[in-house]
Design an enzyme around this catalytic site. Sequence first.
Site, PDB file in Angstrom:
ATOM      1  N   HIS A  16       3.606  -2.305   3.495  1.00 11.89           N
ATOM      2  CA  HIS A  16       3.477  -0.870   3.261  1.00 11.89           C
ATOM      3  C   HIS A  16       4.774  -0.263   2.753  1.00 11.89           C
ATOM      4  CE1 HIS A  16      -0.131  -1.504   5.684  1.00 11.89           C
ATOM      5  NE2 HIS A  16      -0.589  -0.403   5.112  1.00 11.89           N
ATOM      6  N   ASP A  31       0.842  -1.187   0.000  1.00 13.55           N
ATOM      7  CA  ASP A  31       0.000   0.000   0.000  1.00 13.55           C
ATOM      8  C   ASP A  31       0.882   1.244   0.000  1.00 13.55           C
ATOM      9  OD1 ASP A  31      -2.168  -1.639   0.040  1.00 13.55           O
ATOM     10  OD2 ASP A  31      -2.932  -0.999   1.998  1.00 13.55           O
TER      11      ASP A  31
END
Length: 272
Positions: free
Chosen positions: A232, A83
């Site tokens: 992430h 992400d």
Amino acid sequence: MVATPGGGVRDGRPGRRQLLRGLAGAAVATTALGLAGRSTARADVPPARPQGGFPRPAVTGAFAGHEIRSLPLTAQKVALTFDCGAGSQGAEAILRTLGARRVPATFFMTGRFAADNPALARHIASRYPVGNHSMTHPSFLRITPEQRAEEVRAAADAIETAIGRPTEGLFRFPFGRADRQCVAEVNATGYVPVHWKVDTQGWKGTVGGASTGTVVDRTLHDLRPGAIVLMHLGATPEDHSAVDAAALPDLIDAIEARDYGFTDLRGLLAER
């Protein structure tokens, strides 16, 4: 960006055999991932709006109405997903590791990230599939349907402006939080929502107890064929640690030691 495991839609999901049958028999359109059918959306969902000048047909068939947490694979392969939201501190290390090890991955960008980091966004998109992660990363359960539609549309426009092409037909809800209506709305705009099987929780940072060891242990605990792993790109705001980036080389080693390989989400879907 801080993400937490979301509730999502847990009931009413098809089993592996049902999903495989649906995939095998479904007629799919020629979209970027071949995920969306050509039938009209539900009457209670706003019709799809053109996004970035490339309207998508509504999602139907086996993928409609569900967030995908793992894919129906029998081969020992997993999908690493990253992400891209608040920061890019881990980008250089992550991209260097993926490139050196020739490991595929899928990235989910917010529109704000793409607008703030256009050169990096283009670099990522030139090598990996890119999905939509909303414009500003709000909880979709706390905003109106009109606001949700604008988050999806604005992100699609911003990402396409940065990378020079539309995103793939994949969407990840901010924080992983959604209900059936949220899923139906995203389906109506031509996106398949993608959740995850494993959250490494590297986003917690060293201040929250995350480390290379915890990232590896959490992933191996739920290692399954077709598992989708959430990581992430950025750093934890409190201590500026980019744990997922630091842990990635050891994580790849640990997964390969279990005789698993890697694929991006397009590869997973192609192996139905």
